[in-house]
Design an enzyme around this catalytic site. Structure first.
Site, short mmCIF file in Angstrom:
data_model
loop_
_atom_site.label_atom_id
_atom_site.label_comp_id
_atom_site.label_asym_id
_atom_site.label_seq_id
_atom_site.Cartn_x
_atom_site.Cartn_y
_atom_site.Cartn_z
N ARG A 99 0.85 -1.19 0.00
CA ARG A 99 0.00 0.00 0.00
C ARG A 99 0.88 1.24 0.00
NH1 ARG A 99 -3.31 3.42 -0.99
NH2 ARG A 99 -5.36 3.71 -0.05
N THR A 120 -2.19 5.78 12.29
CA THR A 120 -3.53 5.34 12.66
C THR A 120 -4.13 6.21 13.75
OG1 THR A 120 -2.99 3.05 12.06
CG2 THR A 120 -4.89 3.39 13.50
N CYS A 160 5.42 -1.48 -9.70
CA CYS A 160 4.19 -2.13 -9.28
C CYS A 160 4.51 -3.39 -8.46
CB CYS A 160 3.34 -2.51 -10.48
SG CYS A 160 1.86 -3.47 -10.04
N CYS A 175 -4.36 -6.33 -9.62
CA CYS A 175 -4.21 -5.08 -8.86
C CYS A 175 -4.60 -5.27 -7.40
CB CYS A 175 -5.07 -3.98 -9.49
SG CYS A 175 -4.95 -2.39 -8.66
N CYS A 212 -2.82 -0.54 -4.46
CA CYS A 212 -1.81 0.19 -3.68
C CYS A 212 -1.68 1.64 -4.13
CB CYS A 212 -0.46 -0.52 -3.77
SG CYS A 212 0.39 -0.37 -5.36
N CYS A 245 1.04 3.17 -9.05
CA CYS A 245 1.11 3.54 -10.46
C CYS A 245 0.64 4.96 -10.69
CB CYS A 245 0.31 2.56 -11.30
SG CYS A 245 -1.42 2.38 -10.79
#
Length: 626
Positions: free
Chosen positions: A373, A409, A569, A595, A598, A601
């Site tokens: 991510r 977070t 990627c 995919c 994340c 790209c």
């Protein structure tokens, strides 16, 4: 434009949802007033109760003529109205929803809140380290332990290591990285728990529901979002399973999409929410969860690394967190402002695991899950304006990650709480939103007086200090000075040099990197890793990775940058393959089914030709214990 309505009670909706979809449709038809029906086991656009909805008369702009033609076939969307629409079921969005309902319950008031989440279930698209601070959780649920929140392993030991190719040397531990009192968690499990708590409080939580479009009023204010159409083929033609999307209109819309949200990026541009010359910067976090041999497991141990496998020009580092039950979360974060187009973050992660310090821990164990991510790294100087007429930005969609602390977070949850407090005051206490858009300026003022701002201001110069000619060494020297002595008390603020995509240099300036082949025990090929994400996308649907110009990759990215897409990627989505129709040449292939959402790209493409959009709701990874 700004309507009020009578809502079906939460008790009625829950009772109906237990009867099954056919009976629900029949039962809702008998209820008076526009219905708000929560159907947590189903995506929102599968619900078609025969209740009275509003019809939309808005004119929308579409990315292509095919999409515009589909809109004509679909006709006006059905509309559901709420007080607050929240886009994204992560820590920020759920914290905001929970807080709103708690405030209403305390005063015996009613506020209607919906959370839409593109993941197949709440937590399915959530991935983080994660070693979290519990302050905001305690603010929402002082008795979270008694309520069974999945925070099971306290952090008990901190280590910092500098890695060379074969050795690991201890380093001084920066004070902001002290994890005493924190918990090592699976954030996806924590988010699932928050989703359950939100539903218990009366929030309408809809997973597998992708928000694909922002709705604007004639005055430019935001009035909600539209979900995407389901059952559309790759040519934007309706299939037999076609189900039109819906409009979710609210007095306020809170965007909590996480890093580089597909709607938020356009919203920031359209409403000029970021100052000219300012931009966000990013990193890519790649993570695995392992089950290791019991004798190698040290519950509560937290290790961070710098150095190998990254070179002195590349910002990043590794982490190893010992969870409960012999599980270890480990990963590598690579700053996406790296210059070398031959660099592959995924393969750098494999090199990280092949280091003796890491291999000795993993040998004899097994991989349980994999994921990746993008994360925000820009800090205070990259933040956009947080509010606009009709809504606000919360969590990592705004960019509250504390990079030196490697934590976001707690700030995401805190921002959701702050926004909820301001939203409740505006809607319930002051009665705003009936005849004019709400401007939530009080939220930004609350942010500037909060612990979030204090944190980000104190560390604002650390991440950009790695942009000097001294590379990682210069950043380490300044970071040590700033964290140990200055603590941000300087009369200047470093700025980021260029957006991440612009930092990529031509391939002619570098030599190709020779990465070792995976051994299948500690290191793995990329498709094996992707198979551990549970990712899935419905076949024969429009490719959600859109190219502005289909010729750019072959004409520019391949000859100038050596085809960086197939390297940056972490899921094997992009390839340059032989063109059978044009022997001796390459064509650009998009394996969109791989995919894992994340967003790298969209961020790192040096030509900015790739636009990440949402696929059908529920598609993408199905993360476990991440």
């Amino acid at each position: 434009m700004y309507r009020t309505r009578t809502a079906v009670s939460r008790a009625q909706a829950l009772a109906l949802s237990r009867r099954g979809s056919l009976q629900l449709k029949q039962s809702v038809a008998a209820l008076a007033g526009p219905a708000r029906v929560s159907f947590t086991s189903m995506p929102l656009n599968t619900l078609r109760p025969s209740a009275r909805y509003f019809s939309s008369t808005s004119v929308f702009k579409y990315a292509s003529a095919d999409e515009a033609a589909l809109a004509e076939i679909r006709g006006p969307r059905e509309v559901m109205e709420y007080d607050v629409v929240i886009v994204g079921g992560g820590p920020a969005g759920l914290s905001a929803a929970i807080r709103l309902k708690q405030l209403a319950a305390k005063e015996d008031k009613e506020i209607n809140v919906i959370v839409v989440e593109k993941g197949g279930e709440i937590g399915a698209h959530t991935l983080s380290g994660a070693c979290i601070e519990t302050g905001p959780l305690e603010e929402l649920f002082p008795d979270w332990k008694e309520q069974g929140a999945p925070l099971n392993q306290p952090a008990l030991e901190d280590q910092m290591k500098y890695l060379t190719a074969n050795h690991a040397f201890p380093m001084p531990h920066p004070p902001q990285m002290n994890n005493t009192g924190n918990y090592i968690v699976s954030l996806s499990n924590v988010v699932k728990w928050l989703g359950e708590k939100a539903e218990e409080l009366g929030v309408d939580v809809f997973p597998a529901t992708a928000a694909s479009e922002i709705l604007y009023n004639d005055d430019g204010s935001v009035r909600g979002i539209a979900t995407n159409d389901a059952g559309v083929d790759k040519n934007f033609k309706p299939k037999d399973s076609f189900t039109p999307g819906m409009e979710l209109q609210g007095k306020l819309t809170l965007f909590a999409e996480g890093c580089h949200g597909s709607l938020t990026k356009g919203l920031i541009r359209k409403l000029n929410l970021r100052e000219e010359g300012k931009f966000q910067t990013y990193g890519l976090g790649i993570k695995e969860v392992w089950e290791v041999e019991p004798e190698k497991h040290t519950p509560g141990k937290v290790v961070h690394t710098m150095g190998y496998p990254l070179d002195y020009e590349t910002y990043g580092g590794g982490f190893i967190y010992h969870m409960e039950d012999n599980k270890v979360a480990l990963g590598l974060v690579v700053g996406l402002d790296y210059k070398n187009p031959y660099l592959s973050p995924y393969r750098e992660f494999q090199r990280f695991k092949a280091h003796p310090f890491v291999t000795n821990l993993l040998k004899g164990g097994r991989v349980l899950s994999y994921g990746a991510r993008a994360l925000v790294e820009g800090g205070l100087q990259s933040l956009p304006k947080l509010f606009f007429p009709g809504g606000a930005l919360i969590g990592d969609t705004a960019g509250f990650l504390n990079v030196p602390k490697i934590k976001g977070t707690h700030n995401a949850m805190h921002s959701g709480i702050l926004a909820a407090d301001s939203a409740y005051k505006a809607i319930v206490t002051e009665g705003q939103g009936e005849d004019a858009p709400i401007v939530l300026s009080e939220y930004e003022e609350a942010f500037k007086n909060s612990q979030i701002y204090k944190e980000l201001h104190q560390v604002r110069n650390i991440r950009p200090s790695f942009h000097t000619s001294l590379g990682i060494w210069g950043g380490m020297i300044w970071s040590g000075l700033d964290t140990m002595l200055l603590k941000g008390r300087v009369p200047f603020t470093f700025q980021h040099k260029d957006p991440d995509y612009a930092m990529t240099k031509p391939a002619a300036m570098y030599k190709p990197i020779e990465y070792p082949k995976p051994d299948g025990e500690i290191t793995f090929d990329i498709l094996t890793s992707v198979s551990r994400t549970g990712t899935n996308h419905a076949e024969n649907q429009p490719v959600h990775l859109r190219l502005a110009d289909a010729s750019v990759e072959i004409k520019k990215n391949l000859p100038v940058y050596a085809g960086p897409e197939q390297k940056f990627c972490p899921a094997g989505v992009y390839e340059y393959v032989d063109d059978e129709a044009n022997p001796g040449h390459k064509r650009f292939q998009i394996n969109s089914q791989n995919c894992i959402h994340c967003k790298t790209c969209d961020i790192k493409d040096p030509s900015q030709n790739i636009n990440w959009t949402v696929p059908e709701g529920g598609d993408g990874p199905q993360y476990v214990d991440t």
